[in-house]
Design a protein around this motif. Structure first.
Motif, PDB file in Angstrom:
ATOM      1  N   GLU A  36     -19.515 -19.159  35.952  1.00 32.67           N
ATOM      2  CA  GLU A  36     -18.492 -19.034  36.037  1.00 32.67           C
ATOM      3  C   GLU A  36     -17.491 -17.779  35.330  1.00 32.67           C
ATOM      4  O   GLU A  36     -16.936 -17.418  35.197  1.00 32.67           O
ATOM      5  CB  GLU A  36     -17.458 -20.480  35.795  1.00 32.67           C
ATOM      6  CG  GLU A  36     -17.496 -21.026  37.301  1.00 32.67           C
ATOM      7  CD  GLU A  36     -16.867 -22.513  37.430  1.00 32.67           C
ATOM      8  OE1 GLU A  36     -15.679 -22.398  37.155  1.00 32.67           O
ATOM      9  OE2 GLU A  36     -17.463 -23.466  37.178  1.00 32.67           O
ATOM     10  N   LEU A  37     -18.654 -18.011  33.813  1.00 24.79           N
ATOM     11  CA  LEU A  37     -17.768 -17.203  32.562  1.00 24.79           C
ATOM     12  C   LEU A  37     -17.996 -15.164  33.064  1.00 24.79           C
ATOM     13  O   LEU A  37     -17.546 -14.746  32.918  1.00 24.79           O
ATOM     14  CB  LEU A  37     -18.832 -17.661  31.243  1.00 24.79           C
ATOM     15  CG  LEU A  37     -17.669 -18.680  30.792  1.00 24.79           C
ATOM     16  CD1 LEU A  37     -18.072 -18.681  29.155  1.00 24.79           C
ATOM     17  CD2 LEU A  37     -16.514 -18.196  30.379  1.00 24.79           C
ATOM     18  N   LEU A  88     -17.961  -7.345  35.547  1.00 28.37           N
ATOM     19  CA  LEU A  88     -18.124  -7.152  36.865  1.00 28.37           C
ATOM     20  C   LEU A  88     -18.124  -5.777  37.726  1.00 28.37           C
ATOM     21  O   LEU A  88     -18.323  -5.553  38.788  1.00 28.37           O
ATOM     22  CB  LEU A  88     -16.216  -7.596  37.268  1.00 28.37           C
ATOM     23  CG  LEU A  88     -15.878  -9.333  37.119  1.00 28.37           C
ATOM     24  CD1 LEU A  88     -15.110  -9.731  37.056  1.00 28.37           C
ATOM     25  CD2 LEU A  88     -16.516 -10.087  38.634  1.00 28.37           C
ATOM     26  N   MET A  89     -17.102  -5.502  36.749  1.00 28.47           N
ATOM     27  CA  MET A  89     -16.979  -3.460  36.709  1.00 28.47           C
ATOM     28  C   MET A  89     -18.802  -3.085  37.343  1.00 28.47           C
ATOM     29  O   MET A  89     -19.020  -2.404  38.582  1.00 28.47           O
ATOM     30  CB  MET A  89     -16.463  -2.640  35.960  1.00 28.47           C
ATOM     31  CG  MET A  89     -16.172  -1.841  36.177  1.00 28.47           C
ATOM     32  SD  MET A  89     -14.741  -0.738  36.840  1.00 28.47           S
ATOM     33  CE  MET A  89     -15.196   0.331  36.878  1.00 28.47           C
ATOM     34  N   PRO A 126     -15.190  -8.924  32.005  1.00 29.06           N
ATOM     35  CA  PRO A 126     -14.771  -7.848  33.221  1.00 29.06           C
ATOM     36  C   PRO A 126     -15.539  -6.500  33.190  1.00 29.06           C
ATOM     37  O   PRO A 126     -15.891  -6.155  34.177  1.00 29.06           O
ATOM     38  CB  PRO A 126     -13.238  -7.081  32.354  1.00 29.06           C
ATOM     39  CG  PRO A 126     -12.639  -8.096  31.817  1.00 29.06           C
ATOM     40  CD  PRO A 126     -14.254  -8.894  31.300  1.00 29.06           C
ATOM     41  N   SER A 181     -12.716 -11.604  41.376  1.00 28.30           N
ATOM     42  CA  SER A 181     -11.937 -13.030  40.056  1.00 28.30           C
ATOM     43  C   SER A 181     -11.134 -13.695  40.797  1.00 28.30           C
ATOM     44  O   SER A 181     -10.524 -14.317  40.335  1.00 28.30           O
ATOM     45  CB  SER A 181     -11.594 -11.750  39.394  1.00 28.30           C
ATOM     46  OG  SER A 181     -10.286 -10.887  39.479  1.00 28.30           O
ATOM     47  N   ASP A 182     -10.834 -12.719  41.980  1.00 24.31           N
ATOM     48  CA  ASP A 182      -9.900 -13.848  42.341  1.00 24.31           C
ATOM     49  C   ASP A 182     -10.581 -14.458  44.042  1.00 24.31           C
ATOM     50  O   ASP A 182     -10.415 -16.385  43.447  1.00 24.31           O
ATOM     51  CB  ASP A 182      -9.170 -13.049  43.629  1.00 24.31           C
ATOM     52  CG  ASP A 182      -7.809 -12.572  43.234  1.00 24.31           C
ATOM     53  OD1 ASP A 182      -7.762 -12.151  41.622  1.00 24.31           O
ATOM     54  OD2 ASP A 182      -7.006 -11.509  43.818  1.00 24.31           O
ATOM     55  N   ALA A 220     -21.116 -23.471  34.219  1.00 25.50           N
ATOM     56  CA  ALA A 220     -19.593 -22.851  33.930  1.00 25.50           C
ATOM     57  C   ALA A 220     -19.791 -21.826  33.190  1.00 25.50           C
ATOM     58  O   ALA A 220     -19.048 -20.455  33.167  1.00 25.50           O
ATOM     59  CB  ALA A 220     -19.794 -23.639  32.832  1.00 25.50           C
ATOM     60  N   LYS A 221     -21.775 -21.011  32.382  1.00 23.02           N
ATOM     61  CA  LYS A 221     -22.443 -20.143  32.426  1.00 23.02           C
ATOM     62  C   LYS A 221     -21.578 -18.796  33.278  1.00 23.02           C
ATOM     63  O   LYS A 221     -21.381 -17.942  33.405  1.00 23.02           O
ATOM     64  CB  LYS A 221     -23.473 -20.195  32.163  1.00 23.02           C
ATOM     65  CG  LYS A 221     -23.823 -19.532  30.939  1.00 23.02           C
ATOM     66  CD  LYS A 221     -25.437 -19.687  30.547  1.00 23.02           C
ATOM     67  CE  LYS A 221     -26.196 -18.280  30.270  1.00 23.02           C
ATOM     68  NZ  LYS A 221     -27.970 -18.516  30.236  1.00 23.02           N
ATOM     69  N   PHE A 240     -18.197 -13.890  35.551  1.00 19.07           N
ATOM     70  CA  PHE A 240     -17.071 -13.727  36.689  1.00 19.07           C
ATOM     71  C   PHE A 240     -16.027 -13.269  35.631  1.00 19.07           C
ATOM     72  O   PHE A 240     -14.702 -13.344  36.856  1.00 19.07           O
ATOM     73  CB  PHE A 240     -17.023 -14.694  38.191  1.00 19.07           C
ATOM     74  CG  PHE A 240     -18.223 -14.196  38.501  1.00 19.07           C
ATOM     75  CD1 PHE A 240     -17.866 -13.182  39.244  1.00 19.07           C
ATOM     76  CD2 PHE A 240     -18.320 -15.257  39.783  1.00 19.07           C
ATOM     77  CE1 PHE A 240     -19.023 -13.380  40.595  1.00 19.07           C
ATOM     78  CE2 PHE A 240     -19.245 -14.634  41.060  1.00 19.07           C
ATOM     79  CZ  PHE A 240     -19.502 -13.848  41.129  1.00 19.07           C
ATOM     80  N   LYS A 241     -15.517 -14.205  34.614  1.00 20.09           N
ATOM     81  CA  LYS A 241     -14.231 -13.481  33.656  1.00 20.09           C
ATOM     82  C   LYS A 241     -14.811 -12.846  32.941  1.00 20.09           C
ATOM     83  O   LYS A 241     -14.390 -12.456  31.960  1.00 20.09           O
ATOM     84  CB  LYS A 241     -13.837 -15.000  33.167  1.00 20.09           C
ATOM     85  CG  LYS A 241     -13.907 -16.100  34.244  1.00 20.09           C
ATOM     86  CD  LYS A 241     -13.287 -17.199  33.827  1.00 20.09           C
ATOM     87  CE  LYS A 241     -13.099 -18.179  35.265  1.00 20.09           C
ATOM     88  NZ  LYS A 241     -12.129 -17.924  36.424  1.00 20.09           N
ATOM     89  N   ALA A 253     -11.985 -17.404  41.207  1.00 22.28           N
ATOM     90  CA  ALA A 253     -11.321 -17.719  40.212  1.00 22.28           C
ATOM     91  C   ALA A 253     -11.197 -19.147  40.911  1.00 22.28           C
ATOM     92  O   ALA A 253      -9.748 -19.732  40.973  1.00 22.28           O
ATOM     93  CB  ALA A 253      -9.871 -17.386  40.032  1.00 22.28           C
TER      94      ALA A 253
END
Lengths: 291, 72
Positions: free
Chosen positions: A55-56, A64-65, A61, A284-285, A52-53, A58-59, A288
């Motif tokens: 996955e977070l 990710l950038m 911004p 993110s896609d 879960a950590k 990847f959420k 997700a």
């Protein structure tokens, strides 16, 4: 390339995540910086599912950038990779597909609309097929300018790619400002020239960073400073030849758009007989899928 | 990288909402496990294990409801 043997098993091992799949990398561990990867004896890398950590990440911004999210998730899900910034571009897609498969399974739902008629289609993609294709990625190192002048190129690392993406993004953002009517014409010209020069520098740097060796007769040049200076002052034809070679390799190795055919009914409504859809690797896609 | 500013803002908002939803799921999981699973442990679990735990919680809730025992 480095291998490491663990003589004593970790007593906490049974409490750890178990690998979900094993994959081979297109690079076989080549082109990775020293100590950035531990290649297993059989060349099969264990891949763990995301926590879960992960996955977070990847959420987030900003992460990710700037690429940090991808690096942290790869290092968490593929412990043999010690420094994912050093990941060569030919391995990147294979690694990301494998992590997605290990986390959410082999099937990936893809919703899209048929061009013209805008009808929504639910498509389920088999990631094993895509993974197999990407694992066939190859790299051709040598570019022969002439018999005694050979240039050796390597795939760019993820660090290069992330840096270039940020630079391109900033330049595009500045160029968009030029469209603002409140900016005086002189200032616009200045901004445009600066952005154009930045984009040129990015292209030249990318080509220079791809070269790791130049052989002239008996002599080998490996100093990045000399290589960079050579590229900045090289003949247009030589530069074009290197650029074309890199571009061809990119075309060979990148994920191809998906091709769909439509029914006669859909065609009667105006849909094309065949259409393609680019497969988005937007993190993110691609990742997700909550629980 | 080709998104416009409003599209970027929308994407950031979506990511923020997704992130909050995931955190909420994790905290709920830890809460319903009645101390058997710490938040830290829940964050270290993958989606498959979290789904199994969710099913166990659901089954236990059904059993508790059917038994008529107090439930909170």
């Amino acid at each position: 390339m480095q291998t490491q043997t663990f003589t004593k098993p970790n007593p906490l091992a049974s409490y750890m995540r178990q690998p979900k799949i094993y994959i081979s990398l297109p690079s076989n561990g080549n082109y990775w910086a020293p100590n950035s990867i531990i290649v297993p004896e059989n060349g099969q890398f264990p891949v763990y599912s995301m926590t879960a950590k992960d996955e977070l990440l990847f959420k987030t911004p900003d992460a990710l950038m700037n690429g940090q999210a991808v690096v942290d998730v790869i290092q968490s899900c593929m412990p043999n990779i010690k420094n994912a910034w050093a990941c060569p571009s030919i391995d990147m897609d294979t690694i990301l597909i494998a992590i997605r498969m290990a986390t959410y399974g082999e099937k990936m739902p893809l919703k899209h609309n048929i061009p013209v008629i805008n009808e929504e289609v639910d498509y389920e993609m088999d990631l094993t097929v895509l993974l197999n294709k990407q694992q066939q990625n190859k790299w051709i190192e040598q570019i022969a300018i002439d018999q005694n002048f050979i240039i050796f190129v390597r795939p760019l690392t993820y660090k290069h790619m992330a840096k270039t993406n940020i630079k391109s993004f900033e330049t595009t953002r500045i160029l968009n400002m030029v469209q603002d009517d409140s900016v005086p014409e002189e200032k616009k010209l200045e901004i445009f020239n600066e952005s154009f020069s930045n984009l040129t520098r990015i292209t030249v740097d990318l080509v220079a960073d791809s070269i790791f060796k130049i052989v002239i007769g008996e002599e080998e040049v490996t100093d990045p400073k000399f290589i960079s200076e050579f590229i900045s002052n090289s003949d247009k034809d030589i530069f074009k030849k290197i650029q074309n070679h890199l571009s061809e390799l990119k075309d060979i190795n990148e994920i191809k758009p998906l091709e769909f055919t439509t029914t006669e009914e859909q065609q009667a409504a105006g849909a094309p007989a065949v259409y393609t859809m680019p497969l988005s690797f937007n993190n993110s896609d691609f990742f997700a899928q909550g629980f | 990288m080709n998104l416009t500013l409003p599209e970027i803002q929308e994407e950031v908002k979506k990511l923020d909402n997704d992130s909050k939803a995931l955190k909420k799921d994790i905290y709920k999981l830890s809460w319903f496990m009645r101390g058997a699973l710490s938040v830290e442990e829940a964050f270290a679990m993958d989606v498959a294990d979290r789904l199994i735990l969710s099913e166990i919680i659901k089954e236990n809730m059904e059993v508790t409801k059917e038994s008529g025992l107090p439930f909170f």
